[in-house]
Design an enzyme around this catalytic site. Sequence first.
Site: not given
Length: 202
Positions: A14, A109
């Site tokens: 990532k 989140d």
Amino acid sequence: RAKDKLNGNIVALKKVRMDVEKDGLPLSGLREIQVLMACRHENIVQLKEVLVGRSLESIFLSMEYCEQDLASLLDNMSSPFTESQVKCLMLQVLKGLKYLHSNFIVHRDLKVSNLLLTDKGSDFGLARWLGAPARSATPRVVTLWYRAPELLLQSPKQTPALDMWAAGCILGELLANKPLLPGRTEIEQLELIVDLLGKFLR
């Protein structure tokens, strides 16, 4: 997806948003790395190492690889999860949250696309450490469908309750096989919450 040349293992890469600011690297990118390095739990994706490219704008997180997230699985399922399967999934989500909250971390989140098929909570780009009392922060952090009422009402205080609300929305989504509160705007999201739960009490 990448292959570790040293041991042959498949890992997930990532890229961390590290747009260089005039005062250095942004806190959001550094915070994500810090939180992931501190987390060691069976229900939280494991950060293996931090890789730096030719410049500080190229920083990658090497994490254990997972084939699919829960959102893409839900989109392609021919029949919904059984109640026992939902119970199993939610137990693992709540175990991961218990670990985070016990270490004064709020994910901020949580959503089905951040739950991986190895039953691990992923994407800590918005996670942050809790102060005592809870520090103020921007209310625009959680994806709208999973956003707690206090965020929609612009409260600067962020506590583990944000994650628990999102977990409840995920539970409803898994049981109903569709989003529980699919608002398109913040106002519509509040209206859906009131329709489901009644008016807010002061």
